[in-house]
Design a protein around this motif. Sequence first.
Motif, mmCIF file in Angstrom:
data_model
loop_
_atom_site.group_PDB
_atom_site.id
_atom_site.type_symbol
_atom_site.label_atom_id
_atom_site.label_comp_id
_atom_site.label_asym_id
_atom_site.label_seq_id
_atom_site.Cartn_x
_atom_site.Cartn_y
_atom_site.Cartn_z
ATOM 1 N N LEU A 48 1.084 -1.235 -0.118
ATOM 2 C CA LEU A 48 0.200 0.398 -0.129
ATOM 3 C C LEU A 48 1.075 1.799 0.053
ATOM 4 C CD1 LEU A 48 -2.635 -1.128 2.344
ATOM 5 C CD2 LEU A 48 -2.824 -0.689 0.067
ATOM 6 N N VAL A 49 1.698 1.331 0.647
ATOM 7 C CA VAL A 49 2.410 2.423 0.849
ATOM 8 C C VAL A 49 3.696 2.753 -0.405
ATOM 9 C CG1 VAL A 49 4.668 3.182 1.651
ATOM 10 C CG2 VAL A 49 3.117 2.073 3.792
ATOM 11 N N THR A 50 3.868 1.588 -0.565
ATOM 12 C CA THR A 50 4.670 1.702 -2.158
ATOM 13 C C THR A 50 3.862 1.705 -3.693
ATOM 14 O OG1 THR A 50 5.320 -0.836 -1.887
ATOM 15 C CG2 THR A 50 6.336 0.676 -1.120
ATOM 16 N N ALA A 51 2.261 1.596 -3.542
ATOM 17 C CA ALA A 51 1.616 1.873 -4.140
ATOM 18 C C ALA A 51 1.652 0.502 -4.868
ATOM 19 C CB ALA A 51 1.187 2.754 -4.933
ATOM 20 N N ASP A 52 2.457 -0.672 -4.826
ATOM 21 C CA ASP A 52 2.900 -1.912 -5.585
ATOM 22 C C ASP A 52 1.677 -3.027 -5.755
ATOM 23 O OD1 ASP A 52 4.196 -4.029 -6.993
ATOM 24 O OD2 ASP A 52 5.445 -3.952 -5.694
ATOM 25 N N LYS A 53 1.135 -3.339 -6.869
ATOM 26 C CA LYS A 53 -0.751 -3.822 -7.164
ATOM 27 C C LYS A 53 0.051 -5.397 -7.032
ATOM 28 C CE LYS A 53 -3.726 -1.387 -7.749
ATOM 29 N NZ LYS A 53 -4.547 -1.078 -6.817
ATOM 30 N N GLY A 54 1.347 -6.040 -6.925
ATOM 31 C CA GLY A 54 1.859 -7.127 -7.595
ATOM 32 C C GLY A 54 2.426 -7.197 -5.187
ATOM 33 N N LEU A 55 2.515 -6.725 -4.825
ATOM 34 C CA LEU A 55 2.917 -6.993 -3.985
ATOM 35 C C LEU A 55 1.996 -7.020 -2.663
ATOM 36 C CD1 LEU A 55 5.583 -7.356 -1.454
ATOM 37 C CD2 LEU A 55 5.171 -5.401 -1.081
ATOM 38 N N GLN A 56 0.698 -6.846 -2.964
ATOM 39 C CA GLN A 56 -0.856 -6.420 -2.419
ATOM 40 C C GLN A 56 -1.170 -7.834 -2.431
ATOM 41 O OE1 GLN A 56 -2.384 -3.302 -3.106
ATOM 42 N NE2 GLN A 56 -1.537 -1.490 -2.640
ATOM 43 N N ILE A 57 -0.767 -8.599 -3.909
ATOM 44 C CA ILE A 57 -1.210 -9.244 -4.097
ATOM 45 C C ILE A 57 -0.342 -10.578 -3.773
ATOM 46 C CG2 ILE A 57 -1.727 -11.377 -5.660
ATOM 47 C CD1 ILE A 57 -2.881 -8.810 -7.664
ATOM 48 N N ALA A 58 0.639 -10.571 -3.990
ATOM 49 C CA ALA A 58 1.806 -11.520 -3.326
ATOM 50 C C ALA A 58 1.543 -11.431 -1.665
ATOM 51 C CB ALA A 58 3.116 -10.613 -3.559
ATOM 52 N N ALA A 59 1.434 -10.737 -1.040
ATOM 53 C CA ALA A 59 1.005 -10.669 0.416
ATOM 54 C C ALA A 59 -0.095 -11.725 0.900
ATOM 55 C CB ALA A 59 0.191 -9.691 1.029
ATOM 56 N N LEU A 60 -0.906 -11.598 0.167
ATOM 57 C CA LEU A 60 -2.593 -12.621 0.719
ATOM 58 C C LEU A 60 -2.082 -13.861 0.116
ATOM 59 C CD1 LEU A 60 -4.785 -10.137 0.180
ATOM 60 C CD2 LEU A 60 -4.034 -11.275 1.774
ATOM 61 N N THR A 61 -0.920 -13.937 -1.147
ATOM 62 C CA THR A 61 -1.034 -15.699 -2.084
ATOM 63 C C THR A 61 0.586 -16.368 -2.067
ATOM 64 O OG1 THR A 61 -0.369 -14.503 -3.760
ATOM 65 C CG2 THR A 61 -2.450 -14.849 -3.961
ATOM 66 N N THR A 62 1.673 -15.624 -1.968
ATOM 67 C CA THR A 62 3.020 -16.116 -2.019
ATOM 68 C C THR A 62 3.800 -16.011 -0.689
ATOM 69 O OG1 THR A 62 4.070 -14.152 -2.918
ATOM 70 C CG2 THR A 62 3.509 -16.328 -4.709
#
Length: 169
Positions: A48-62
Amino acid sequence: MNRIESADKREGASHIASAGSGANDFVLWREVAMAYASPAVMAGIGGLVTADKGLQIAALTTIGGASALVAWMLGLWLRSLGGKSRWVAGANRVVVTGAFALGGAAFGLFAAWAIPYLFGIVRPFDHAAWLDRIWFDFPLSGTIASTIITWRWRLAVRKNFSFKGEERR
């Protein structure tokens, strides 16, 4: 016969019982949920802080998923066989936690190495974006989960049993 002794006879002596109540301090589902939530929330905040959608999705998955899987496997082993291993139960908590953290990182690296080969066998022409993240996500998640589970398991062992494995009263 007190409640602890009767619980030991009913459920086996390998569980970790609280000295006064007969309840378990190391409850695996709670520990796995904590191991999932801790890195997932932190990575989600970072996304959220870096506005990285990939990291937001990876947080819940990988990230969260790998942490939960490592925590579940290690928690099962610690609950069933960890107390029987002399070095795990008797060594310094920091040393044991560090050793398991290194083991979790190694397991994460092995999983990151094996997944692309398995994924390539199943879908040879499909390339997913998450495959690029697993080289960082899996070892980090394995390290975090191993540290959380081992530290909390050792805390429950120290709280409920004396150094020689005898019950505290």
